[in-house]
Write an enzyme that holds these catalytic residues in place. Sequence first.
Site, mmCIF file in Angstrom:
data_model
loop_
_atom_site.group_PDB
_atom_site.id
_atom_site.type_symbol
_atom_site.label_atom_id
_atom_site.label_comp_id
_atom_site.label_asym_id
_atom_site.label_seq_id
_atom_site.Cartn_x
_atom_site.Cartn_y
_atom_site.Cartn_z
ATOM 1 N N ASN A 1 -1.037 6.732 14.298
ATOM 2 C CA ASN A 1 -0.332 5.743 14.999
ATOM 3 C C ASN A 1 1.187 6.242 15.559
ATOM 4 O O ASN A 1 1.513 7.175 14.702
ATOM 5 C CB ASN A 1 -0.283 4.256 14.858
ATOM 6 C CG ASN A 1 0.207 4.128 13.294
ATOM 7 O OD1 ASN A 1 1.315 4.391 13.196
ATOM 8 N ND2 ASN A 1 -0.741 3.869 12.276
ATOM 9 N N ILE B 1 -4.012 -3.821 2.674
ATOM 10 C CA ILE B 1 -3.159 -3.547 1.531
ATOM 11 C C ILE B 1 -2.486 -4.775 1.336
ATOM 12 O O ILE B 1 -2.505 -5.247 0.141
ATOM 13 C CB ILE B 1 -2.496 -2.325 1.671
ATOM 14 C CG1 ILE B 1 -3.364 -1.073 2.123
ATOM 15 C CG2 ILE B 1 -1.646 -2.038 0.133
ATOM 16 C CD1 ILE B 1 -2.690 0.099 2.492
ATOM 17 N N PHE C 1 5.324 -6.665 7.417
ATOM 18 C CA PHE C 1 5.961 -6.552 8.722
ATOM 19 C C PHE C 1 4.907 -6.961 9.821
ATOM 20 O O PHE C 1 3.868 -6.707 9.378
ATOM 21 C CB PHE C 1 6.485 -5.092 8.744
ATOM 22 C CG PHE C 1 7.684 -4.752 8.431
ATOM 23 C CD1 PHE C 1 7.761 -4.636 6.906
ATOM 24 C CD2 PHE C 1 8.752 -4.456 8.967
ATOM 25 C CE1 PHE C 1 8.989 -4.315 6.487
ATOM 26 C CE2 PHE C 1 10.019 -4.077 8.818
ATOM 27 C CZ PHE C 1 10.290 -4.050 7.150
HETATM 28 O O1 C5P Z 1 -2.532 -7.095 10.650
HETATM 29 P P1 C5P Z 1 -1.049 -6.293 10.824
HETATM 30 O O2 C5P Z 1 -1.527 -4.749 10.736
HETATM 31 O O3 C5P Z 1 -0.447 -6.619 12.208
HETATM 32 O O4 C5P Z 1 -0.292 -6.484 9.590
HETATM 33 C C1 C5P Z 1 0.721 -5.991 9.458
HETATM 34 C C2 C5P Z 1 1.462 -5.944 8.254
HETATM 35 O O5 C5P Z 1 0.292 -5.732 6.941
HETATM 36 C C3 C5P Z 1 2.360 -4.757 7.474
HETATM 37 O O6 C5P Z 1 3.294 -5.284 6.480
HETATM 38 C C4 C5P Z 1 1.351 -3.714 7.068
HETATM 39 O O7 C5P Z 1 2.241 -2.744 6.450
HETATM 40 C C5 C5P Z 1 0.205 -4.459 6.378
HETATM 41 N N1 C5P Z 1 -0.826 -4.067 6.484
HETATM 42 C C6 C5P Z 1 -1.489 -3.489 5.309
HETATM 43 N N2 C5P Z 1 -2.901 -3.096 5.176
HETATM 44 C C7 C5P Z 1 -3.639 -2.779 6.370
HETATM 45 C C8 C5P Z 1 -2.833 -3.478 7.502
HETATM 46 C C9 C5P Z 1 -1.743 -4.001 7.561
HETATM 47 O O8 C5P Z 1 -0.933 -3.407 4.223
HETATM 48 N N3 C5P Z 1 -4.923 -2.450 6.365
#
Ligand code: C5P
Length: 396
Positions: free
Chosen positions: A208, A305, A322
Amino acid sequence: MLAGKRVTLIIGGGIAAYKCLDLIRQLRRAGAMVTPVMTRAASEFVTPLSVAALAGMQVYQHLFDLKDEAEMGHIQLSRLSDLLVVAPATADLMAKMAQGHADDLATTLLMATDKPVLIAPAMNVRMWEHPATQRNLAQLQADGIAIIGPDSGDMACGEYGPGRMAEPEAILATITKHLTSGPLSGKRILVTSGPTHEPIDPVRYIANRSSGAQGTALARALRDLGADVIFVTGPANVPPPDGVTVHRVETAREMLAATEAALPVDAAIFAAAVADWRVENNFTQKMKKTTQGIPALKFSENPDILATIAAHPRRPRLVIGFAAETETVVAHAQAKRARKGCDWIVANDVSAATGIMGGTENAVHLISEEGVEDWPRLPKADVARRLAQRIAEALA
Ligand code: C5P
C-alpha cells in the site's frame, strides 16, 4: 540538548576512529563538553591534534604523564564526567575491559570510574563473531555496560557483515538518551509503522502507499521525550530513527509476532498500514503466463494486530490506533475505536485530494473516551510531537 553535560570519549585504535572526529563535533554542537582520551593505537589512525582541535581541549593519552597527572589525576579524570564513551571499542579494548586490565590510561579510567559506560564496538566481522569477543560482550553486558552497534555493512577490510561502528548520529542519540531525562524516561513504548508486503509469489507482492513517515516521526518524538522505543516497521520509504530498537518485518503475521514479542510495554501505537488480506494460495515459484488464462488469487484475512494487542492478557496501559479513512472520517473512526478495543484513535482523511498519504503533513482528529479533538493541519513531525506529549501526560 546536552548543555552542561560532560562526556569522556575514549578513542580506541581502529579505522573507525575517524568517525570520532564527527562525533566530537556533533556532541559539542549539542552542547556537551568532550574530554578526549586516546589509546596509543588510536593515534595511529587519527592525530591527537585533530581530536584536540575539534574537542577544544587537550587530549589525554598517557598514564605516566607527569604534567597531565599533576593537572588532573587519572582518578579525577575518570569521575569528572557524566558518561564514558568508548568508540571505537576494539576487540582488544573489549577484552581488556571484560578482564579488568588497567595497563594504560584508557583502561585505567574505565576501571576507576563510577560513571556509566557506553561502548561502540568496531572490528572485522570474524573478530566480532569470534567466541572470545562474544564472551567478552556478554561479560560487559552483565557488568552493566551499554552497547551501541555494531552495524552491518561493507567494511574497510573489504568484508561484509556486522562489525562497522555505529554512525555518529546514532551514538549521539544513545548518549542523549543516557544523559537526558524526559517525561517518558523509563517508559517502554511500541510503535508499528510502514506498510506490509504480502507475497503473491517470490517476486510479486501486495503493498500500500504508506511511507512510514508518521510512524517514524512518532517514534522519534517519543524517543526525544526519553522513552525506550521499540519500532516494528514494514518496508517503509523513510529510514528508522536513531536511538530506537528496530525490528524489520515484511508481512502482517511477522508484524504481529514482533509486536507480541515486545510485550510488556507501557503504551503501544499502531501507525502501520497493515494489509487486511494476504494471498492464501501464494506461489513458491514465479507465476508464468500460461494458456490456462489469468490466475485467480485467493485471499485470507490477516490478523488484526491492534485488536489482538488491545485484548491481550498483557495489554499495555495505553493502546492507540490510527484510522485512515476516505469519507465520514470521525464517525468511522469512533466505530473503529469501539470495535478494536483501543483507548485512542488518531483519525485522518487520506483521500487522494488531501495529499496526506505519502505527504509531509497530516490533519488528524484525536478520538478518545472524552470525545473528539480536531487538530489543525500540521507537519507530520508536529503531529508526532503533540501526540507524544499527550502520551506522556496519559502515562504520568
Ligand atoms: O481496520 P483498519 O485497517 O482501518 O484499522 C487501522 C488501525 O488498525 C491502525 O492503527 C492499524 O495499524 C491497525 N491494524 C492492525 N492490524 C491490521 C489492520 C489494522 O494493527 N491487520
